[in-house]
Design an enzyme around this catalytic site. Sequence first.
Site, PDB file in Angstrom:
ATOM      1  N   SER A  72       0.804  -1.227   0.000  1.00  0.00           N
ATOM      2  CA  SER A  72       0.000   0.000   0.000  1.00  0.00           C
ATOM      3  C   SER A  72       0.835   1.274   0.000  1.00  0.00           C
ATOM      4  CB  SER A  72      -0.924  -0.002   1.220  1.00  0.00           C
ATOM      5  OG  SER A  72      -0.179  -0.251   2.391  1.00  0.00           O
ATOM      6  N   HIS A  88       0.264   4.505   7.122  1.00  0.00           N
ATOM      7  CA  HIS A  88       0.651   4.756   5.736  1.00  0.00           C
ATOM      8  C   HIS A  88       1.413   6.081   5.619  1.00  0.00           C
ATOM      9  CE1 HIS A  88      -2.538   1.706   5.111  1.00  0.00           C
ATOM     10  NE2 HIS A  88      -1.689   1.316   4.175  1.00  0.00           N
ATOM     11  N   ASP A  93       4.586  -8.236   6.133  1.00  0.00           N
ATOM     12  CA  ASP A  93       5.147  -9.478   6.685  1.00  0.00           C
ATOM     13  C   ASP A  93       5.452  -9.276   8.168  1.00  0.00           C
ATOM     14  OD1 ASP A  93       6.010 -11.380   4.166  1.00  0.00           O
ATOM     15  OD2 ASP A  93       6.040  -9.266   3.661  1.00  0.00           O
TER      16      ASP A  93
END
Length: 373
Positions: A61, A313, A173
């Site tokens: 993203s 983000h 991850d």
Amino acid sequence: MHRRFFLFVLYCILSLLTITSATLGKNTTVAKTRYTSKKLPCKFHELRPQDVDVVGAMGDSITAGNGAEATHMIGILREFRGLSWSAGGDNTLETSITLPNILKKFNPQVKGYSTGTDLKTRDLWFNAAIAGARSSEIPGQAWELIGRMKNDSQRTNFENDWKVVTIFIGINDLCALDRDPVGASPESYIKTLEEGLDILHAELPRTLVNLVEIWDIHLLQQVAHGYGSTRACRLAQAAECNYVSTANDTEIEVIKAVNDEYQRLTEELIATGKYDTENDFTVVIQPFIKDTVLPCTENGEVDSTYFAVDCFHFSTKAQALAGMNLWNNMLEPVGSKTTVWGIKDLKCPTKDNPYIYTNRNSNQQSSNAIINR
Ligand SMILES: *[C@@H]1O[C@H](CO)[C@@H](O)[C@H](O)[C@H]1NC(C)=O
Ligand SMILES: *[C@@H]1O[C@H](CO)[C@@H](O)[C@H](O)[C@H]1NC(C)=O
Ligand SMILES: *[C@@H]1O[C@H](CO)[C@@H](O)[C@H](O)[C@H]1NC(C)=O
């Protein structure tokens, strides 16, 4: 934007424009220079910014641009693909600092960058990143990217065009380390990343891959409490990356160790030289965010306005910072690349060192790509 940041950006743009027009002349000269270059038997260690025809990207993203300009939590779902640091090409460098917009100054015809926002208006083109992606999806993204490039003769001459593909993967991850310790282990991470790079190596002619090392994810906890952070952002961060966001000291040490191991194995893989077997393909590690230092305010507080409203983000400011630092890394020799992103000037290639640095040419070109001051 902070005033200082804005002024800095403006200063960079002016320097870059000056250098661009001084070294390349008007756009007709750019076209001529490119033509000359293409007639040469092209070798990778002689790739200049103006020779790059096509940009592409893979990742999650951050590369999809999620939430970059979001003002509400729901906006995190919006993909600001056109503002993506490595692949976005909305507007121009003057208003949106991204790698493609920098490259446009050298080659106005560069193609493949993503544009727009939202499912309806965005165009992905060669930005194959998918929100939420993990390293296990990199092989699939590699095939997708190759497929799109082969399919799209308007945007690329697959065999002849010079391509720059940027990969940034691993945050999701690490967020999954508690739920999926095997899948998120350094061994799994590097195995699937290698698989993806092998596919690109076998399939993509004339390609330089920027492999960007991931950042120190445990710093997210500081982002959640920095300048501009809110209770809502803390909740959102904990929802998106619960393990890291709520980790205690013991767990932070585990996260740090795995994080470091991702980076170490990535360096080890590239150091084998397995991607330096051709004259027209290479993978270069770009480590600008490896030794992560969070941007700070003038009061020394962590500046969470570099992050989106979810404190997870990247906001447009961090997207721009990443775009600039990626570019600067490309103009630094392997072995002496900056590993801390900062608000610095955009570097420019010089007459003596006009090439993008690769593993092979880094010893040949001297290390004085100038910094504009
Ligand atoms: C050069 O730039 C001008 C103005 O930006 C544009 O109108 C013209 O088409 C360009 N020429 C070439 C050869 O790209
Ligand atoms: C390539 O084009 C074909 C035909 O238009 C389409 O079916 C296929 O899905 C495309 N592949 C990719 C990877 O875009
Ligand atoms: C941290 O959390 C783990 C798992 O919840 C727990 O086993 C451990 O005791 C905690 N350590 C500290 C120092 O609180």
